[in-house]
Structures are given as C-alpha cells and as structure tokens.
Design a protein around this motif. Structure first.
Motif, PDB file in Angstrom:
ATOM      1  N   ILE A  53      26.506 -15.582  67.421  1.00 58.19           N
ATOM      2  CA  ILE A  53      27.833 -15.267  67.936  1.00 58.19           C
ATOM      3  C   ILE A  53      27.894 -15.771  69.369  1.00 58.19           C
ATOM      4  O   ILE A  53      27.105 -15.349  70.214  1.00 58.19           O
ATOM      5  N   LYS A  54      28.810 -16.702  69.604  1.00 60.57           N
ATOM      6  CA  LYS A  54      28.972 -17.276  70.938  1.00 60.57           C
ATOM      7  C   LYS A  54      30.185 -16.634  71.597  1.00 60.57           C
ATOM      8  O   LYS A  54      31.292 -16.677  71.050  1.00 60.57           O
ATOM      9  N   VAL A  55      29.934 -16.039  72.755  1.00 57.95           N
ATOM     10  CA  VAL A  55      30.998 -15.347  73.484  1.00 57.95           C
ATOM     11  C   VAL A  55      30.610 -15.316  74.962  1.00 57.95           C
ATOM     12  O   VAL A  55      29.420 -15.246  75.290  1.00 57.95           O
ATOM     13  N   SER A  56      31.581 -15.408  75.857  1.00 62.46           N
ATOM     14  CA  SER A  56      31.258 -15.328  77.280  1.00 62.46           C
ATOM     15  C   SER A  56      30.844 -13.896  77.625  1.00 62.46           C
ATOM     16  O   SER A  56      31.213 -12.949  76.921  1.00 62.46           O
ATOM     17  N   TRP A  57      30.079 -13.753  78.687  1.00 60.03           N
ATOM     18  CA  TRP A  57      29.620 -12.427  79.109  1.00 60.03           C
ATOM     19  C   TRP A  57      30.822 -11.530  79.421  1.00 60.03           C
ATOM     20  O   TRP A  57      30.851 -10.364  79.052  1.00 60.03           O
ATOM     21  N   ASP A  58      31.841 -12.075  80.082  1.00 55.33           N
ATOM     22  CA  ASP A  58      33.034 -11.287  80.431  1.00 55.33           C
ATOM     23  C   ASP A  58      33.776 -10.815  79.184  1.00 55.33           C
ATOM     24  O   ASP A  58      34.202  -9.659  79.103  1.00 55.33           O
ATOM     25  N   ASP A  59      33.911 -11.713  78.206  1.00 55.34           N
ATOM     26  CA  ASP A  59      34.588 -11.322  76.964  1.00 55.34           C
ATOM     27  C   ASP A  59      33.758 -10.299  76.191  1.00 55.34           C
ATOM     28  O   ASP A  59      34.299  -9.392  75.559  1.00 55.34           O
ATOM     29  N   TRP A  60      32.422 -10.431  76.246  1.00 55.54           N
ATOM     30  CA  TRP A  60      31.553  -9.438  75.592  1.00 55.54           C
ATOM     31  C   TRP A  60      31.775  -8.061  76.206  1.00 55.54           C
ATOM     32  O   TRP A  60      31.881  -7.066  75.502  1.00 55.54           O
ATOM     33  N   GLN A  61      31.866  -8.001  77.541  1.00 56.36           N
ATOM     34  CA  GLN A  61      32.098  -6.733  78.228  1.00 56.36           C
ATOM     35  C   GLN A  61      33.427  -6.122  77.772  1.00 56.36           C
ATOM     36  O   GLN A  61      33.518  -4.924  77.533  1.00 56.36           O
ATOM     37  N   ALA A  62      34.456  -6.971  77.640  1.00 51.36           N
ATOM     38  CA  ALA A  62      35.771  -6.486  77.201  1.00 51.36           C
ATOM     39  C   ALA A  62      35.692  -5.963  75.764  1.00 51.36           C
ATOM     40  O   ALA A  62      36.295  -4.942  75.433  1.00 51.36           O
ATOM     41  N   LEU A  63      34.922  -6.646  74.908  1.00 55.03           N
ATOM     42  CA  LEU A  63      34.730  -6.183  73.530  1.00 55.03           C
ATOM     43  C   LEU A  63      34.018  -4.832  73.516  1.00 55.03           C
ATOM     44  O   LEU A  63      34.428  -3.906  72.825  1.00 55.03           O
ATOM     45  N   ALA A  64      32.940  -4.742  74.281  1.00 56.54           N
ATOM     46  CA  ALA A  64      32.127  -3.523  74.316  1.00 56.54           C
ATOM     47  C   ALA A  64      32.911  -2.332  74.867  1.00 56.54           C
ATOM     48  O   ALA A  64      32.700  -1.198  74.442  1.00 56.54           O
ATOM     49  N   ASN A  65      33.823  -2.598  75.794  1.00 57.85           N
ATOM     50  CA  ASN A  65      34.624  -1.529  76.406  1.00 57.85           C
ATOM     51  C   ASN A  65      35.883  -1.210  75.612  1.00 57.85           C
ATOM     52  O   ASN A  65      36.668  -0.361  76.015  1.00 57.85           O
ATOM     53  N   GLY A  66      36.108  -1.935  74.499  1.00 56.71           N
ATOM     54  CA  GLY A  66      37.289  -1.680  73.691  1.00 56.71           C
ATOM     55  C   GLY A  66      38.565  -2.283  74.246  1.00 56.71           C
ATOM     56  O   GLY A  66      39.655  -1.992  73.776  1.00 56.71           O
ATOM     57  N   GLN A  67      38.438  -3.146  75.269  1.00 56.09           N
ATOM     58  CA  GLN A  67      39.619  -3.776  75.862  1.00 56.09           C
ATOM     59  C   GLN A  67      40.024  -5.033  75.091  1.00 56.09           C
ATOM     60  O   GLN A  67      41.121  -5.548  75.284  1.00 56.09           O
ATOM     61  N   LEU A  68      39.118  -5.538  74.254  1.00 58.08           N
ATOM     62  CA  LEU A  68      39.375  -6.737  73.460  1.00 58.08           C
ATOM     63  C   LEU A  68      38.900  -6.474  72.037  1.00 58.08           C
ATOM     64  O   LEU A  68      37.776  -6.017  71.833  1.00 58.08           O
ATOM     65  N   ASP A  69      39.769  -6.730  71.075  1.00 58.01           N
ATOM     66  CA  ASP A  69      39.442  -6.550  69.662  1.00 58.01           C
ATOM     67  C   ASP A  69      38.675  -7.773  69.159  1.00 58.01           C
ATOM     68  O   ASP A  69      39.011  -8.907  69.506  1.00 58.01           O
ATOM     69  N   GLY A  70      37.647  -7.543  68.348  1.00 55.36           N
ATOM     70  CA  GLY A  70      36.808  -8.625  67.840  1.00 55.36           C
ATOM     71  C   GLY A  70      37.585  -9.664  67.058  1.00 55.36           C
ATOM     72  O   GLY A  70      37.382 -10.869  67.238  1.00 55.36           O
ATOM     73  N   MET A  71      38.482  -9.235  66.195  1.00 55.04           N
ATOM     74  CA  MET A  71      39.263 -10.181  65.394  1.00 55.04           C
ATOM     75  C   MET A  71      40.201 -10.990  66.281  1.00 55.04           C
ATOM     76  O   MET A  71      40.362 -12.191  66.101  1.00 55.04           O
ATOM     77  N   THR A  72      40.795 -10.321  67.274  1.00 53.80           N
ATOM     78  CA  THR A  72      41.675 -11.025  68.212  1.00 53.80           C
ATOM     79  C   THR A  72      40.878 -12.066  68.993  1.00 53.80           C
ATOM     80  O   THR A  72      41.327 -13.205  69.149  1.00 53.80           O
TER      81      THR A  72
END
Length: 100
Positions: A53-72
């Motif tokens: 799974i390739k993702v930027s560190w910032d986007d990973w943080q947003a995913l982990a914090n629930g600020q960004l949905d994985g499917m989105t």
C-alpha cells in the motif's frame, strides 16, 4: 501525530497484521512498515509482501485519525494498492485496532 517508530511499536503491540499475510505500507521517502502476519511481527523492513500500500505519511496520518476515508483516498489516487486487493480491504480492521 506519532512518529513511524511509534507507529511500528503500536501496530506490533495491537498485533495489527493479517494472519498468514504480509502487507507493506510504503510511505515513499519516509520509508516502509511491514505488517508480517506470517511471523506475527511488525517491522520497518522493506521486503517482499503479498500487498503493498503506497500512501504519503501525511495521508496515512489523516487515515489513522479518521479525517480521510480509505475508499476516498483510493479513488483520489492518494492511496495505491499493488498485489492482493483483499488484504488492503482488511486493513480497515487493522486501523480499528490502533484506535482501541
């Protein structure tokens, strides 16, 4: 916001891996984390994996914090999956373990 080393420790403590599968989180310049469900461990190794799974560190943080949905994130191209897609789908359960 946690560091990558703190994330590795937290993922290992919560046994946040898929049994019998290897999933690599590739943060680009920030390095990688290998969720090794074969050997039941989480490391910063960069080895072969069933799914990457390739993702930027910032986007990973947003995913982990629930600020960004994985499917989105996937639809927007912020998250790319190489290999077995079913392992990526199970990763939401892994993220849920981090919050518990």
């Amino acid at each position: 916001m946690m560091t990558k080393s703190e994330l590795v420790a937290a993922l290992g403590e919560k046994q946040a891996y898929i049994p019998g599968k290897t999933v690599k989180l590739d943060f680009g310049g920030e390095g990688t984390i290998l969720l090794d469900g074969v050997n039941n461990r989480v490391t910063e190794d960069d080895g072969a994996a069933d799914t990457t799974i390739k993702v930027s560190w910032d986007d990973w943080q947003a995913l982990a914090n629930g600020q960004l949905d994985g499917m989105t994130a996937f639809m927007m191209g912020k998250l790319k999956v190489e290999g077995d897609m079913s392992n990526a789908m199970q990763l939401q359960g892994v993220l849920a373990k981090l919050k518990s």
